[in-house]
Design an enzyme around this catalytic site. Structure first.
Site, PDB file in Angstrom:
ATOM      1  N   SER A  99       0.797  -1.236   0.000  1.00  0.00           N
ATOM      2  CA  SER A  99       0.000   0.000   0.000  1.00  0.00           C
ATOM      3  C   SER A  99       0.825   1.279   0.000  1.00  0.00           C
ATOM      4  CB  SER A  99      -0.954   0.009   1.198  1.00  0.00           C
ATOM      5  OG  SER A  99      -2.037  -0.864   0.971  1.00  0.00           O
ATOM      6  N   LYS A 102       0.066   3.627  -2.743  1.00  0.00           N
ATOM      7  CA  LYS A 102      -1.017   4.607  -2.663  1.00  0.00           C
ATOM      8  C   LYS A 102      -0.483   6.036  -2.623  1.00  0.00           C
ATOM      9  CE  LYS A 102      -4.646   1.789  -0.436  1.00  0.00           C
ATOM     10  NZ  LYS A 102      -4.076   0.453  -0.320  1.00  0.00           N
ATOM     11  N   SER A 157      -6.023   2.824   4.720  1.00  0.00           N
ATOM     12  CA  SER A 157      -5.485   2.148   3.546  1.00  0.00           C
ATOM     13  C   SER A 157      -6.592   1.418   2.786  1.00  0.00           C
ATOM     14  CB  SER A 157      -4.375   1.165   3.944  1.00  0.00           C
ATOM     15  OG  SER A 157      -3.474   0.966   2.888  1.00  0.00           O
TER      16      SER A 157
END
Length: 390
Positions: A99, A102, A157
């Site tokens: 993640s 991101k 997340s």
């Protein structure tokens, strides 16, 4: 003979011009998104950098503190202000980012969507979310502000929030293509985007170097810096209710027995079974901001990524003026951003109103209006031009 335009003709000309621009702009953006990845720029000269060498790279002065011994497969310590890389280990090793990717998603999409925009979630918006994904609790049929969805991305997340935001900006594949272009524009040559939320996908990789580039670039955006530094927020629930969410970056919150790091200002953590634990962490002390990236520690359990980042941050602050850079996060050929000595936005920016329209949209409107006004003025002027026989 008189060469003239009536007011009605001039107005029609303006409207046609504006309509043409509004038609061509999405097409141009789509064409850019659909371009194949040109691959890493640079070449042999770039790869002669010490950052492409295996093992730990550092240039200490006499008496400089010793670089800590950490188990991560790859890591970077850099000065967020200057972009200098102070030390690194296998900085360009291509690994799954989880993640932390991101951050690149946010860099790509944040400028396109005003925080106050409201959107009712459709079933199509939430299709294709991978099994076992982290979720913030987005529900189809409910209406959310874009700023709420960003809280879900940065704090929880939430892959569901990423899917909705991607749907608002052209869809999953187009967003991945835009992210790929953004990475290359920033000089991040190791990143290959397949799933914008960071979910494991064949061929999806980044590097500790690239993640540091994304973290540094993000801190220079006031909205990014504000979101990534939030400890908690309220997220909309059903029937007008709301519930609390907390940042999963334990180095920021101090959750689960991890001691919070003094001066931490974000950025993003991640985990998948394939990537292991990954982290971009930034902290500020005595007017200086460091960004550290840690990818997949091999020892110490699930919290090792935070403790190894802690030791690298401590070293970076102690080594101020005691080491020479081994490279730079400002890659040759990268798109210019703020000056290399600029102070990261996280340290200086006042909080903008989340409900205000975004400046990119305002700029487009003003630009189109200005062009239309110019066409109008030209048309009216031609009305008074007469043929002089030449």
């Amino acid at each position: 003979m008189t060469i003239g335009f009536s007011f009605r003709t001039a107005r029609s000309t303006c409207l046609l011009c504006v309509a043409g621009l509004l038609t061509l702009m999405p097409a141009a953006a789509a064409a850019r998104a659909g371009r194949p990845d040109p691959g890493p720029p640079g070449g042999a000269a770039v790869r002669q950098s010490p950052l492409y060498r295996s093992g730990t790279q550092v240039r200490p002065h006499s008496g400089a503190p010793r670089v800590p011994d950490v188990s991560a497969l790859s890591w970077v310590v850099a000065d967020a202000g200057t972009g200098d890389v102070l030390a690194a280990n296998d900085a360009h090793r291509e690994l799954p980012p989880a993640s932390t990717l991101k951050t690149l998603f946010a860099l790509t999409v944040l400028p396109t969507l005003p925080g106050g925009l409201r959107h009712e979630v459709s079933p199509e918006d939430l299709s294709g979310i991978g099994p076992g994904s982290s979720l913030v609790g987005v529900v189809e049929g409910e209406t959310y502000r874009v700023s709420d969805l960003w809280n879900g991305v940065f704090l929880n997340s939430g892959n569901d929030a990423v899917h909705v935001l991607a749907a608002l900006t052209g869809g999953w594949s187009a967003t991945a293509a835009h992210m790929q272009a953004e990475a290359r524009a920033l000089g991040a040559r190791d990143t290959h985007v397949r799933s914008p939320d960071g979910y494991d996908a064949p061929g999806q990789v980044s590097s500790a170097y690239d993640l540091a580039v994304f973290g540094r670039a993000g801190l220079r955006r006031p909205d990014f810096a504000r979101y990534c530094a939030k400890v908690d927020a309220m997220f909309p629930g059903l029937d007008g209710s709301s519930y609390g969410i907390m940042n999963t970056n334990r180095l920021l919150t101090g959750a689960d027995g991890v001691e919070p790091y003094p001066g931490l200002i974000g950025v993003k953590n991640g985990y998948t079974s394939n990537a292991g634990n990954t982290l971009i962490a930034a902290a500020r002390r005595d007017g200086r901001t460091l960004v550290v990236t840690v990818m997949n520690p091999q020892e110490g359990g699930g919290h090792a990524v935070y403790e190894e980042a802690r030791s690298l941050l401590d070293w970076g602050f102690e080594a101020d003026g005691e080491v020479d850079p081994v490279g730079s996060l400002i890659a040759e050929g990268a798109r210019p951003r703020q000056g290399p000595q600029a102070v990261p936005a996280a340290a200086t920016a006042a909080k903008p109103a989340e409900d205000e329209p975004g400046w990119p949209e305002t700029g487009v409107i003003l630009g189109v209006a200005g062009l239309g006004a110019g066409v109008m003025a030209l048309a009216l002027r031609l009305r008074f031009v007469r043929d002089d026989g030449s």
